[in-house]
Scaffold this active site. Structure first.
Site, mmCIF file in Angstrom:
data_model
loop_
_atom_site.group_PDB
_atom_site.id
_atom_site.type_symbol
_atom_site.label_atom_id
_atom_site.label_comp_id
_atom_site.label_asym_id
_atom_site.label_seq_id
_atom_site.Cartn_x
_atom_site.Cartn_y
_atom_site.Cartn_z
ATOM 1 N N ASP A 6 0.873 -1.179 0.000
ATOM 2 C CA ASP A 6 0.000 0.000 0.000
ATOM 3 C C ASP A 6 0.908 1.226 0.000
ATOM 4 O OD1 ASP A 6 -2.378 1.597 0.326
ATOM 5 O OD2 ASP A 6 -1.911 1.797 2.450
ATOM 6 N N SER A 7 0.321 2.401 -0.206
ATOM 7 C CA SER A 7 1.117 3.635 -0.145
ATOM 8 C C SER A 7 1.564 3.922 1.284
ATOM 9 C CB SER A 7 0.276 4.810 -0.635
ATOM 10 O OG SER A 7 -0.814 5.004 0.253
ATOM 11 N N TYR A 38 -0.688 8.188 -2.755
ATOM 12 C CA TYR A 38 -0.789 7.820 -4.173
ATOM 13 C C TYR A 38 -1.950 8.558 -4.848
ATOM 14 C CZ TYR A 38 2.170 3.519 -3.850
ATOM 15 O OH TYR A 38 3.186 2.616 -3.713
ATOM 16 N N GLY A 39 -3.003 8.831 -4.079
ATOM 17 C CA GLY A 39 -4.276 9.338 -4.626
ATOM 18 C C GLY A 39 -4.171 10.389 -5.715
ATOM 19 N N CYS A 69 -4.463 -1.689 -1.739
ATOM 20 C CA CYS A 69 -4.601 -0.259 -1.992
ATOM 21 C C CYS A 69 -5.532 -0.090 -3.192
ATOM 22 C CB CYS A 69 -3.222 0.318 -2.312
ATOM 23 S SG CYS A 69 -3.233 2.019 -2.864
ATOM 24 N N ASN A 70 -6.615 0.638 -3.011
ATOM 25 C CA ASN A 70 -7.562 0.824 -4.114
ATOM 26 C C ASN A 70 -6.940 1.623 -5.257
ATOM 27 O OD1 ASN A 70 -9.105 0.566 -1.474
ATOM 28 N ND2 ASN A 70 -10.744 0.319 -2.960
ATOM 29 N N THR A 71 -6.157 2.638 -4.898
ATOM 30 C CA THR A 71 -5.577 3.509 -5.918
ATOM 31 C C THR A 71 -4.575 2.739 -6.773
ATOM 32 O OG1 THR A 71 -5.742 5.231 -4.237
ATOM 33 C CG2 THR A 71 -4.563 5.798 -6.235
ATOM 34 N N GLU A 147 -1.733 8.297 8.489
ATOM 35 C CA GLU A 147 -0.273 8.113 8.494
ATOM 36 C C GLU A 147 0.392 8.775 9.701
ATOM 37 O OE1 GLU A 147 1.733 6.262 6.471
ATOM 38 O OE2 GLU A 147 -0.101 5.521 5.567
ATOM 39 N N CYS A 179 -10.935 3.368 0.209
ATOM 40 C CA CYS A 179 -9.487 3.516 0.391
ATOM 41 C C CYS A 179 -9.138 2.723 1.639
ATOM 42 C CB CYS A 179 -9.147 4.997 0.576
ATOM 43 S SG CYS A 179 -7.469 5.295 1.177
ATOM 44 N N THR A 180 -8.059 1.954 1.580
ATOM 45 C CA THR A 180 -7.751 1.043 2.694
ATOM 46 C C THR A 180 -7.319 1.776 3.965
ATOM 47 O OG1 THR A 180 -5.530 0.720 1.781
ATOM 48 C CG2 THR A 180 -7.203 -0.916 1.207
ATOM 49 N N HIS A 181 -7.007 3.064 3.842
ATOM 50 C CA HIS A 181 -6.691 3.828 5.061
ATOM 51 C C HIS A 181 -7.952 4.116 5.893
ATOM 52 C CE1 HIS A 181 -2.816 4.696 3.142
ATOM 53 N NE2 HIS A 181 -2.414 5.201 4.286
HETATM 54 N N1 DGL Z 1 -4.639 3.213 0.817
HETATM 55 C C1 DGL Z 1 -4.823 3.787 -0.443
HETATM 56 C C2 DGL Z 1 -6.025 3.356 -1.197
HETATM 57 O O1 DGL Z 1 -6.605 2.360 -0.859
HETATM 58 C C3 DGL Z 1 -3.921 4.824 -0.945
HETATM 59 C C4 DGL Z 1 -4.299 6.197 -0.565
HETATM 60 C C5 DGL Z 1 -3.275 7.201 -1.011
HETATM 61 O O2 DGL Z 1 -2.082 6.948 -0.869
HETATM 62 O O3 DGL Z 1 -3.702 8.241 -1.494
HETATM 63 O O4 DGL Z 1 -6.431 3.991 -2.130
#
Ligand code: DGL
Length: 266
Positions: A6-7, A38-39, A69-71, A147, A179-181
């Protein structure tokens, strides 16, 4: 070994579900904190990171990779599947269960810019939500709060209030965490939505799919030994240790295997 990336620490929300149902597997996790978030990044940059991390995970012995990570799933999973021979599991935007179970016909989706632009998301909308009102909201700033370990801060409350209030006013009865966060913000989200909104986190379904795939491919762990390995490309190693410790205490206190934490430069 099951590789994940993931990011940042967000993918630990997926690891939590994996550990719950597969405590005997060994895991290797990369938090690409040096390149987080990453978004808002261009697709090509995310793809480049995804390839570098995949090669690192393969080198460390991963048999399967969960793109937690979805992105990164939106930007890279098709290319990863074409480029490398091991199996990949990606994140699914959980629009389908939300749209199917909604009584009001209104759902909210909180995700990153990259996820909303992805083909997979657009296809899912078209297929399952053509009769549903979908309120999309980019969660700018939320990843950074997770984070920094500030999930319960005033800033988190204010930002979430700003993002979620319009959804509630429109009558949304489901909120998709795209988003996994974001699952780490669930307690703060609940304070705003109350209990009447269903919060949909796709991580348990992704963990079940991974479990199924390991069985189909007959690559389940036969001798659970060695340590789980956690790597970060940035500076959040203490937070990662703390979050991993909490997940083990809550989900699997009997877990005997050790955990190692390292900073890497890839
Ligand atoms: N955890 C991320 C996701 O699922 C990444 C979010 C990011 O880095 O912007 O999209």
């Amino acid at each position: 070994m099951i590789g994940l990336f993931d990011s940042g620490v967000g993918g630990l929300s997926v690891w939590k579900e994996l550990v719950k149902i597969m405590p005997d597997e060994r895991y290797i996790y990369v938090s690409d904190n040096g390149y987080c978030p990453y978004g808002p990044k261009p697709k090509a940059d995310i793809l480049d990171r995804a390839k570098k991390i995949t090669e690192f995970l393969i080198d460390k012995g991963a048999d399967i990779i969960v793109v937690a990570c979805n992105t990164a799933t939106a930007a890279a999973i098709e290319t990863l599947r074409k480029t490398y021979s091991l199996p990949f599991v990606g994140m699914e935007p959980a629009v389908k269960p939300a749209a199917l179970n909604s009584s009001t016909g209104v759902i909210g989706v909180l995700a990153t810019q990259g996820t909303f632009k992805g083909e997979l998301y657009l296809r899912t909308l078209h297929k399952f939500a053509s009769n549903t009102k979908v309120i999309e909201q980019i969660g700018t700033g939320l990843v950074e709060l997770v984070e920094n370990g500030n999930t319960d801060s005033e800033e988190a409350k204010e930002l979430l209030e700003k993002y979620l209030r319009p959804m509630l006013e429109e009558g949304a009865d489901h909120l998709v965490l795209g988003c996994t966060h974001y699952p780490f913000l669930t307690d703060t989200i609940r304070k705003i939505t109350g209990d009447s909104v269903a919060i949909v986190n796709p991580a348990p379904a992704i963990a079940s799919r991974t479990h199924e795939l390991l069985r189909e491919l007959n690559i389940q762990s036969k001798s659970p030994d060695g340590a789980n390995l956690f790597y970060t490309t940035g500076g959040n190693i203490r937070l990662m240790e703390k979050m991993v410790g909490e997940i083990i205490r809550n989900e699997n206190p009997e877990m005997v295997v050790g955990n190692e934490f390292h900073t890497i430069n890839i």
